[in-house]
Scaffold this active site. Structure first.
Site, short mmCIF file in Angstrom:
data_model
loop_
_atom_site.label_atom_id
_atom_site.label_comp_id
_atom_site.label_asym_id
_atom_site.label_seq_id
_atom_site.Cartn_x
_atom_site.Cartn_y
_atom_site.Cartn_z
N HIS A 175 -28.19 15.72 -20.07
CA HIS A 175 -27.97 14.37 -20.84
C HIS A 175 -27.84 14.28 -22.22
O HIS A 175 -27.15 13.62 -22.61
CB HIS A 175 -29.19 13.49 -19.98
CG HIS A 175 -28.72 12.76 -18.64
ND1 HIS A 175 -28.61 13.67 -17.78
CD2 HIS A 175 -28.48 11.49 -18.55
CE1 HIS A 175 -28.55 12.75 -16.52
NE2 HIS A 175 -28.34 11.66 -17.07
N HIS A 222 -37.21 15.39 -17.70
CA HIS A 222 -37.32 16.78 -18.56
C HIS A 222 -38.35 16.61 -19.52
O HIS A 222 -39.00 15.57 -19.92
CB HIS A 222 -35.92 16.48 -19.47
CG HIS A 222 -34.62 16.76 -18.71
ND1 HIS A 222 -34.25 18.06 -18.64
CD2 HIS A 222 -33.50 16.07 -18.35
CE1 HIS A 222 -33.29 18.24 -18.02
NE2 HIS A 222 -32.63 16.94 -17.80
#
Length: 412
Positions: A175, A222
């Protein structure tokens, strides 16, 4: 150095950011989690035994070879109950909606609609440039994930808001890579084509990429290290490739072997994607991205041969016309018509390709596990999204012309 890396990779940093933004586990769940940790520390309860059994992956090797803590054992087909995700409480809805929406800006579905929108409403040249960089960055990021096999933050203590990619590995954050690459590639490329305040564009690029990066911490998907590595890797790829963007563009449009390379190379990379001992969405998502890039590349080559690329007419940089209510209306109409054509293409080609492949391999179309087999998943997704790329680059603008939604006077 290792101390810094370990600190940046710690789930406590993610937890701290979530708490600061008002995302917390419910108090009752926090107490249960704490009690479970104390019981587990004794090493004699059934939960500990279950973890030890789960640490054996299906092929019998140690879990040390597959360190993704979010992996669901194929033999048990159930989640690890010793690490339940805590139910969360949102105490700041502004941050919640801001980061959840920002996280969606990094999904493949967003890019597959956003990039064609640039093609239909601004300049196909920009779409072509963005798709090329997006495909390269995402392939490198996805492959690095499955080679390094570094886990995502553990839950608990992290609150996780997404489940689809939970079985994937963590580092780097694709991302963050995609958001950085798309934002700054658009900034650098658009500056060559249209007139706009570069400083304003730089601020928008920084803000958008930062929001997507921070959203990966907020959603618990993350660590800080994953995000930083994603941004750095993407920046390095862009810096190394930038001098060759024009060369690649010329080859893509004018070389007689361009369509062969555009189709053969992505298909080869999709089949040779790193193998894992459990299924994740990375191979399928990577195949989708590479296939979109392949279809668009062939389509742009065809448009060049047909003598109508729909690119902006120079001299560059051009001054864009004022944004009027009529222009917005035409833009919305083009988006809806184009999106309908892409959805129709996806459903049609997906339906046909799945049935042909399942018939060849003697599998049922409704069998989810069969659709995940490489010999079925790769060709059906590749053919489906190559078709989408072709329709986007060749057909949609010509339909706009027939419907009176496109002014050929501003195109070449």
């Amino acid at each position: 150095m290792w101390g810094v890396i370990s600190y940046l990779n710690s789930p406590e940093l993610v937890v701290g950011f979530q708490r600061c933004c008002g995302l917390v586990p419910r108090e009752r769940d926090s107490v249960i989690i704490t009690q479970n940790r104390r019981v587990n520390a004794n090493g004699s309860d059934p939960v500990t035994m279950q973890r030890r059994r789960a640490e054996q992956v299906p092929n019998g090797t140690s879990r040390a070879h597959d360190s993704n803590f979010n992996y669901k054992s194929a033999s048990s087909q159930c989640e690890h109950k010793d690490r339940p995700r805590p139910h969360y409480e949102v105490r700041n809805w502004l941050f919640y909606f801001l980061f959840v929406i920002s996280a969606n800006l990094g999904h493949e579905v967003f890019y597959i609609t956003f990039l064609p929108c640039i093609h239909w409403n601004l300049d196909p040249f920009l779409c072509r440039r963005l798709v090329n960089v997006w495909a390269v960055v995402m392939y490198i990021g996805q492959v690095m994930k499955d080679i390094l096999k570094l886990p995502r933050p553990t839950s608990p203590p992290v609150v996780k808001l997404e489940t689809r990619v939970d079985a994937e590995y963590g580092l780097p954050s694709t991302h963050a890579m995609a958001a950085t690459a798309i934002s700054f590639t658009l900034l650098l490329s658009a500056h060559e084509r249209v007139k706009f305040p570069f400083e304003l564009g730089l601020v928008v690029a920084v803000v958008l990429s930062a929001l997507v990066c921070l959203s990966r911490l907020y959603t618990g998907m993350h660590s800080v290290l994953d995000v930083i590595c994603g941004v750095v890797i993407s920046a390095v790829i862009m810096a190394v490739s930038y001098p060759f963007w024009g060369t690649v563009d010329f080859f893509q449009l004018h070389s007689p072997v361009s369509p062969i390379v555009a189709l053969a190379l992505p298909l080869f990379l999709s089949y040779k994607y790193p193998e894992l001992d459990h299924y994740t969405t990375t191979r399928g998502d990577t195949t989708i991205i590479l296939a979109c890039s392949a279809g668009c590349s062939v389509g742009y080559w065809v448009n060049e041969r047909l003598g109508l690329t729909f690119d902006l007419a120079g001299p560059f940089p051009v001054t864009l016309p004022p944004l009027t209510l009529a222009a917005v209306g035409f833009g919305v109409a083009r988006f809806l018509v184009g999106l309908a054509m892409l959805v129709l293409t996806r459903q049609t080609v997906r339906w046909a390709s799945l049935r042909v492949l399942c018939r060849i391999y003697g599998a049922s179309v409704s069998d989810v596990d069969a659709r995940r087999r490489k010999e079925i998943e790769v060709p059906y997704k590749f053919s489906t999204y190559v078709a989408i790329g072709l329709v986007n680059s060749i057909m949609v603008n010509r339909v706009f012309v027939m419907m009176g939604l496109w002014d050929l006077g501003n195109s070449v």
